[in-house]
Design an enzyme around this catalytic site. Sequence first.
Site, PDB file in Angstrom:
ATOM      1  N   LYS A 129      26.041 105.414  18.156  1.00  0.00           N
ATOM      2  CA  LYS A 129      24.689 104.882  18.292  1.00  0.00           C
ATOM      3  C   LYS A 129      24.598 104.193  19.646  1.00  0.00           C
ATOM      4  CE  LYS A 129      21.336 101.767  16.253  1.00  0.00           C
ATOM      5  NZ  LYS A 129      21.043 100.856  15.142  1.00  0.00           N
ATOM      6  N   LYS A 159      22.960 109.172  17.544  1.00  0.00           N
ATOM      7  CA  LYS A 159      21.620 108.592  17.641  1.00  0.00           C
ATOM      8  C   LYS A 159      21.447 107.911  18.983  1.00  0.00           C
ATOM      9  CE  LYS A 159      19.003 104.895  15.649  1.00  0.00           C
ATOM     10  NZ  LYS A 159      19.017 103.780  14.760  1.00  0.00           N
TER      11      LYS A 159
HETATM   12  C1  PBG Z   1      18.871  99.036  12.981  1.00  0.00           C
HETATM   13  C2  PBG Z   1      18.340 100.356  13.375  1.00  0.00           C
HETATM   14  C3  PBG Z   1      17.581 100.713  14.502  1.00  0.00           C
HETATM   15  C4  PBG Z   1      17.230 102.043  14.325  1.00  0.00           C
HETATM   16  C5  PBG Z   1      17.801 102.475  13.143  1.00  0.00           C
HETATM   17  N1  PBG Z   1      18.504 101.426  12.582  1.00  0.00           N
HETATM   18  C6  PBG Z   1      17.083  99.912  15.626  1.00  0.00           C
HETATM   19  C7  PBG Z   1      18.010  99.328  16.604  1.00  0.00           C
HETATM   20  O1  PBG Z   1      19.223  99.516  16.576  1.00  0.00           O
HETATM   21  O2  PBG Z   1      17.484  98.573  17.428  1.00  0.00           O
HETATM   22  C8  PBG Z   1      16.367 102.855  15.258  1.00  0.00           C
HETATM   23  C9  PBG Z   1      15.593 103.942  14.607  1.00  0.00           C
HETATM   24  C10 PBG Z   1      14.492 104.501  15.408  1.00  0.00           C
HETATM   25  O3  PBG Z   1      14.239 104.121  16.575  1.00  0.00           O
HETATM   26  O4  PBG Z   1      13.809 105.385  14.865  1.00  0.00           O
HETATM   27  N2  PBG Z   1      19.999  98.607  13.632  1.00  0.00           N
END
Ligand code: PBG
Length: 331
Positions: free
Chosen positions: A200, A253
């Site tokens: 991520k 992601k």
């Molecule tokens: C929570 C989380 C996030 C997303 C999914 N889980 C936001 C972040 O890390 O700031 C992003 C999902 C999206 O942008 O569709 N940690």
Amino acid sequence: MAFPQTRMRRLRATPGLRDLVRETELRAGQLILPLFVSDTASTQPGGREPIATMPGVQRLSVDAAVEEAREAAALGVAGVMLFGVPAQKDEQGSGAWDEQGAVQLATRAIKQAVPELLVLTDVCLCEYTAHGHCGVLRDDGSVDNDASLQLLARTAVSHAAAGADMVAPSDMMDGRVAAIRAELDGDGFAETPILAYSAKFASAFYGPFREAAGSTPAFGDRRSYQMDYANGREAVREALLDWQEGADMVMVKPALAYGDVIAQVRRATRLPVAAYNVSGEYAMVKAAAAAGYIDERAAVLEILTSLRRAGADTIVTYHAKDAAQWLAHQT
Ligand code: PBG
């Protein structure tokens, strides 16, 4: 011998030939629809609160989330991924493991109403902490990795207890997959799988999500725990580590600018791989389509198919219901 001897166009000549040699298939059963379940949406008309930056997506009451789940299931979408938007936040993010929290209530309600639809839950603290970071803070404001693990594990257990089919930690703390696995096993949920958000990246494409979930960090950013987007090899290490720690699936992601990472992770592990087509990616397509700059249907199907081609088995996408509908009526 006349040139060209090899004519690539021979197999492109008719729809039948193109169909015969198509390498990648996109099915509704590979798609997961994210849903935002809010403590306060029930006061809104229809239990739905629009999100300005994500046209077509709303913060939902539990009842409205059940409606969305029913529609998704009827279209053949594989499952939903639940995110909570709590009314109250605190330093620890204790709302994350509240048995009466929006995610826990919605999980129970959806599993009762539409048992065949998979319910995945996002395991993170950022929506529940007053400071908006994904773990608890030390006095100096840095995120305390090991102190956060227990809270994340507790959150995952509360989701499993509510009936979640799979838990998906997105916090990016080190060791969280092992911690969650141990806690699930110890509490009688040995059969609940973990989908790890392994690679991520700290990304500008989460902007609309943070507005939707109210999870923008109050100070600083997430670069001390989410990955640097310049790094591909490190993404493979993350996926391999999560595999070792007991992840059942791994995720990359965001998705659109990360096809190379999806492909590398696909080759490096034997686990199913998911890609998260995130909020900013959705917002870009919606904005361009609304302006008349692109054909939404064609663009979405191309994007989702490209993620499958890169190596994703499963795609988490806000386009899931639309895509399922288009796939059912393909010409
Ligand atoms: C929570 C989380 C996030 C997303 C999914 N889980 C936001 C972040 O890390 O700031 C992003 C999902 C999206 O942008 O569709 N940690």
